[in-house]
Design an enzyme around this catalytic site. Structure first.
Site, short mmCIF file in Angstrom:
data_model
loop_
_atom_site.label_atom_id
_atom_site.label_comp_id
_atom_site.label_asym_id
_atom_site.label_seq_id
_atom_site.Cartn_x
_atom_site.Cartn_y
_atom_site.Cartn_z
N GLY A 77 33.91 43.08 35.53
CA GLY A 77 34.56 42.60 34.30
C GLY A 77 33.68 41.64 33.52
O GLY A 77 34.17 40.79 32.76
N ALA A 80 31.82 41.94 30.99
CA ALA A 80 31.58 42.11 29.55
C ALA A 80 32.52 41.28 28.68
O ALA A 80 32.31 41.20 27.46
CB ALA A 80 31.72 43.59 29.19
N GLY A 104 35.81 37.96 28.42
CA GLY A 104 36.73 36.98 28.95
C GLY A 104 36.19 36.15 30.10
O GLY A 104 35.10 35.58 30.03
N ILE A 105 36.99 36.09 31.18
CA ILE A 105 36.65 35.24 32.32
C ILE A 105 35.36 35.74 32.98
O ILE A 105 34.49 34.94 33.34
CB ILE A 105 37.82 35.22 33.33
CG1 ILE A 105 39.04 34.53 32.69
CG2 ILE A 105 37.42 34.51 34.62
CD1 ILE A 105 40.34 34.69 33.48
N ASP A 160 30.99 46.74 34.49
CA ASP A 160 32.08 46.87 33.53
C ASP A 160 32.07 48.28 32.97
O ASP A 160 31.18 49.08 33.26
CB ASP A 160 31.93 45.83 32.39
CG ASP A 160 33.29 45.41 31.81
OD1 ASP A 160 34.05 46.30 31.39
OD2 ASP A 160 33.57 44.20 31.77
N ASP A 190 33.84 52.99 35.84
CA ASP A 190 35.28 52.87 35.61
C ASP A 190 35.98 52.59 36.94
O ASP A 190 36.10 53.47 37.79
CB ASP A 190 35.79 54.18 34.98
CG ASP A 190 37.28 54.12 34.68
OD1 ASP A 190 37.94 53.13 35.06
OD2 ASP A 190 37.78 55.08 34.06
N SER A 219 46.21 36.05 39.96
CA SER A 219 46.99 35.57 38.80
C SER A 219 48.17 34.75 39.29
O SER A 219 48.63 34.94 40.43
CB SER A 219 47.50 36.78 38.01
OG SER A 219 48.47 36.38 37.06
N TYR A 249 51.81 44.72 37.12
CA TYR A 249 50.84 43.62 37.09
C TYR A 249 51.11 42.64 38.25
O TYR A 249 50.18 42.28 38.98
CB TYR A 249 50.92 42.91 35.74
CG TYR A 249 49.79 41.92 35.53
CD1 TYR A 249 48.53 42.35 35.15
CD2 TYR A 249 49.98 40.56 35.73
CE1 TYR A 249 47.48 41.46 34.98
CE2 TYR A 249 48.95 39.66 35.56
CZ TYR A 249 47.70 40.11 35.18
OH TYR A 249 46.66 39.22 35.02
P1 NAI Z 1 39.35 40.64 29.47
O1 NAI Z 1 40.08 41.80 28.92
O2 NAI Z 1 38.72 39.68 28.53
O3 NAI Z 1 38.25 41.13 30.51
C1 NAI Z 1 38.53 42.11 31.47
C2 NAI Z 1 37.29 42.95 31.68
O4 NAI Z 1 37.63 43.95 32.67
C3 NAI Z 1 36.83 43.68 30.42
O5 NAI Z 1 35.46 43.47 30.18
C4 NAI Z 1 37.15 45.13 30.72
O6 NAI Z 1 36.26 46.05 30.11
C5 NAI Z 1 37.04 45.16 32.24
N1 NAI Z 1 37.76 46.31 32.73
C6 NAI Z 1 39.02 46.70 32.42
N2 NAI Z 1 39.29 47.90 32.95
C7 NAI Z 1 38.18 48.27 33.64
C8 NAI Z 1 37.84 49.43 34.38
N3 NAI Z 1 38.69 50.47 34.51
N4 NAI Z 1 36.61 49.48 34.95
C9 NAI Z 1 35.73 48.46 34.78
N5 NAI Z 1 35.99 47.35 34.08
C10 NAI Z 1 37.21 47.27 33.50
O7 NAI Z 1 40.41 39.89 30.40
P2 NAI Z 1 40.36 38.49 31.18
O8 NAI Z 1 41.51 37.72 30.72
O9 NAI Z 1 39.02 37.90 31.19
O10 NAI Z 1 40.74 39.01 32.64
C11 NAI Z 1 39.90 38.82 33.77
C12 NAI Z 1 40.79 38.80 35.01
O11 NAI Z 1 41.64 37.65 34.94
C13 NAI Z 1 41.72 40.01 35.11
O12 NAI Z 1 41.76 40.44 36.45
C14 NAI Z 1 43.06 39.46 34.69
O13 NAI Z 1 44.14 40.16 35.28
C15 NAI Z 1 42.95 38.03 35.23
N6 NAI Z 1 43.87 37.09 34.62
C16 NAI Z 1 43.81 36.82 33.26
C17 NAI Z 1 44.70 35.95 32.71
C18 NAI Z 1 44.69 35.64 31.24
O14 NAI Z 1 45.68 35.00 30.76
N7 NAI Z 1 43.66 36.00 30.49
C19 NAI Z 1 45.72 35.27 33.53
C20 NAI Z 1 45.67 35.59 34.93
C21 NAI Z 1 44.76 36.47 35.44
#
Ligand code: NAI
Length: 242
Positions: free
Chosen positions: A6, A8, A10-11, A30, A39, A107, A141
């Protein structure tokens, strides 16, 4: 060398950036814009991700599992495939190469169901989701994140014996594209109406700083733990459960 799924957005992007700033080399995984594009929602993609990382680094100093999708995506099984299987299969696939520590991003939703009530514990999630109606995304989720946290805790003896530490972080609402997509979905009003004791969303950089700490030498006795990073929400909602 530290692998970050992941990476690319956010976190994950904040973790990759913080690690590079601290002098580490990072292998991002990613769907796109990463060293390894794969994927994680499919078995083949997960195998390709593991192989792609091992091709670049037969030994890893660390692993961070950030890839995930939110409750708003149309297919709830996609949530379980990416958030649960995409984390646990990569964890297990890279375990033999790990020399340091791993962190999985769970989460605050992980505590919203008990493992005994989680259909993933019985392999009945597809049937349970077919009956879930409009709450399917939200349930998938919570189940996926509960299952990730349980999977980490179930590995604590084997990983500890191998000298590899493994922990989870459990963020509340963090300002990333995933949260923005949730705010724009039918879950938007519910997200907006809830205010944590620290009355703002977290930042990806705050979560990344905790993850970098957990990977590092000062966290050497922290193993099998889950850290809430949620502005006080968990304590507010469950003051007597910990
Ligand atoms: P984001 O959407 O900014 O980043 C998620 C990344 O995962 C993206 O780069 C996306 O391309 C990648 N991804 C999604 N599906 C994929 C797949 N099939 N194969 C490979 N890569 C894939 O989201 P964020 O918020 O940075 O999330 C990171 C983690 O934090 C996730 O596991 C999310 O569930 C968790 N999280 C986020 C919260 C929030 O409020 N943003 C709260 C609690 C947990």
């Amino acid at each position: 060398m530290i692998a970050v799924t992941g990476a690319a957005s956010g976190i994950g992007a904040a973790v990759a950036s913080a690690l590079r700033t601290a002098g580490h080399r990072v292998i991002g995984v990613d769907l796109r814009d990463a060293e390894v594009c794969a994927d994680l929602s499919t078995s083949d993609g997960r195998r390709a991700a593991i192989g792609g990382v091992l091709d670049r680094a037969p030994e890893l100093d660390g692993l961070v599992l950030c890839a995930g999708v939110g409750p708003h995506v149309p297919d709830p099984m996609q949530i379980i495939e990416v958030n649960y299987r995409g984390a646990v299969e990569v964890l297990d696939g890279l375990f033999p190469a790990l020399r340091g520590a791993a962190v999985a991003v769970s989460s605050s939703a992980s505590t919203m169901v008990r493992w005994a009530d989680n259909p993933i514990s019985r392999g009945t999630e597809a049937a349970a989701l077919a009956d879930a109606g409009e709450f399917a995304g939200h349930l998938a989720y919570s189940w996926s994140k509960n299952a990730v946290t349980v999977a980490v805790r179930q590995r604590v003896a084997e990983w500890g014996a191998a000298g590899v530490r493994l922990n989870t972080v459990a963020p509340g609402a963090v300002d990333t594209p995933l949260l923005q997509a949730g705010l724009a979905s039918r879950y938007g009003d519910a997200i907006r109406s809830y205010q944590p004791p620290i009355a703002r969303h977290g930042t990806p950089e705050e979560v990344a700083a905790l993850i970098v700490y957990l990977l590092g030498p000062h966290a050497g006795y922290i193993h099998g733990a889950q850290f809430a990073i949620d502005g006080g929400s968990d304590a507010l909602m469950r003051p007597t459960e910990f």
